[in-house]
Design an enzyme around this catalytic site. Sequence first.
Site, PDB file in Angstrom:
ATOM      1  N   GLU A 127      -3.158  -9.746  -9.343  1.00 49.09           N
ATOM      2  CA  GLU A 127      -3.897  -9.792  -8.075  1.00 49.09           C
ATOM      3  C   GLU A 127      -5.207  -9.037  -8.243  1.00 49.09           C
ATOM      4  OE1 GLU A 127      -3.126  -8.963  -3.328  1.00 49.09           O
ATOM      5  OE2 GLU A 127      -2.179  -7.643  -4.801  1.00 49.09           O
ATOM      6  N   GLY A 148       5.210  -0.172  -2.968  1.00 51.32           N
ATOM      7  CA  GLY A 148       6.341  -0.685  -2.198  1.00 51.32           C
ATOM      8  C   GLY A 148       7.665  -0.439  -2.889  1.00 51.32           C
ATOM      9  N   LYS A 165       0.358   6.633   9.256  1.00 54.97           N
ATOM     10  CA  LYS A 165      -0.541   7.204   8.244  1.00 54.97           C
ATOM     11  C   LYS A 165      -1.355   6.086   7.608  1.00 54.97           C
ATOM     12  CE  LYS A 165      -0.067   8.311   3.868  1.00 54.97           C
ATOM     13  NZ  LYS A 165      -1.442   8.095   3.320  1.00 54.97           N
ATOM     14  N   THR A 201       2.481  -3.681  -4.614  1.00 52.31           N
ATOM     15  CA  THR A 201       3.881  -3.870  -4.996  1.00 52.31           C
ATOM     16  C   THR A 201       4.447  -2.608  -5.637  1.00 52.31           C
ATOM     17  OG1 THR A 201       3.580  -6.252  -5.258  1.00 52.31           O
ATOM     18  CG2 THR A 201       5.426  -5.249  -6.429  1.00 52.31           C
ATOM     19  N   CYS A 253      -4.637  -9.772   1.206  1.00 53.80           N
ATOM     20  CA  CYS A 253      -3.421  -9.970   0.402  1.00 53.80           C
ATOM     21  C   CYS A 253      -3.042 -11.431   0.289  1.00 53.80           C
ATOM     22  CB  CYS A 253      -2.268  -9.153   0.975  1.00 53.80           C
ATOM     23  SG  CYS A 253      -1.851  -9.554   2.689  1.00 53.80           S
TER      24      CYS A 253
END
Length: 473
Positions: free
Chosen positions: A377, A229, A173, A226, A280
Amino acid sequence: MSAFVLPKPITATVAGAAYPTRTTFDVVNPATGEVFATAPDASAADVDAAVRAAHDAFATWRSDPAARRAALHAAADAVDAARDEIAPILTAEQGKPLTESAREVATAAAYLRYYADMQLERQVIRDDAQALVEIAHRPLGPVAIITPWNFPLIIGTAKIAPALSAGNTVVLKPSPFTPLSSLKLGEVLRGILPPGVLNVLSGGNEAGAAMTEHPLIRKISFTGSTATGKAIAAAAAADLKRTTLELGGNDAAIVLDDADPATVAAGIFPRAFSNTGQVCVAPKRVYVPESLRAPVVEAFAALARNARVGDGADPATQYGPLNNRPQRDRVASLVRDAVRRGATIAAGGSEIAGNGYFYQPTILTDISDGTPIVDEEQFGPALPIIGYRDVEDALTRANATHFGLGGSVWSGDPERAAAVAERMEAGMTWVNTHTATSFDQPFAGIKWSGIGVENGRWALEGFTEMHVIHRAR
């Protein structure tokens, strides 16, 4: 320049065939801000169909390594042959220059070819009068792969290729911001891979949750934020699913006092602004000694002022738009916040007028840790350059983060730089370069930047479970 028009709708792939979904969602070209296509919006029921197709294909696929090798080589050839068809789709949905999209398709094919012949041989750990003990590696079963919008094909095939080579089957996906290139990959590989071996669906949160929670999925491989995740890890824990999580990064580049400012800028700038900063493992904050800060800032600013930003379909474009409006708005907000806190804009610093999601390549100085654009980030074309007192100060500040993906040290003395690089808290550190990766080089973060390893033999092992065979004598 005329807007890209998709020749025909791209469909999901389940069990080796086109799979219709009840609904679709819009896909926006980030260079125009306009809808140019629709993509299938998979429901939980659609995910279930794809996972069951992968489950049904697993027993046969896992049992014939020679057939797997042949199929993966054929898949690589098919992707290479479709490069001119896939690349414009990727540029239209992601925004990157067409030459970079073509390179991404070629890299996707190369990943399939690289893992086609890689095997995990049995290892004998004991062979004596009492016993023969061997270690083998077995595939896990159906694998869920969820990919982000910055490099959908490279990241997708970096997971698909070792998963399939090891004998697993896959449900893929992609991000809903960039679904079409991955869906097209599924179409290209229909008839090349056996039915059910690679299933490709697009959709939003419902589809993602259904994949991570499905009882037949034995591993989840995810690249993205993150926060997402962590949510995937929590969902996987309930069923003890294996995970590989490649998450965010806030890479520091430390410039030592013997470095040449022009050389440093020429080395870091294209890596920090590659894919419009949406990488990243790109350098996202640069620490320079106060004695060099002014010339380093000016060298970076000159490159930013001369950068050519535009539609990725234009051959003159070096840097395209950000992929989506929320990301462009986040970068703009971080820059405005930094200026309110006293930062100086050395170059750029604002959105580019028009309907697309463009932002000027931006260099910030007079800034320090504690500012969100340094601590977080930013994932966009804005780079803070931060002065430091001494190397210990730079290392302390570079390491004072939850992230730990990559880092680099820049110096005229590579040995001195290497000694500093070894003290950086990151899964990957470089000397006088950054973002340098290869198929056989482990890609892994520490801390909040991930769990598990991608690339090389380590990725292949990550899609297997160890099996000990102990024969008494």
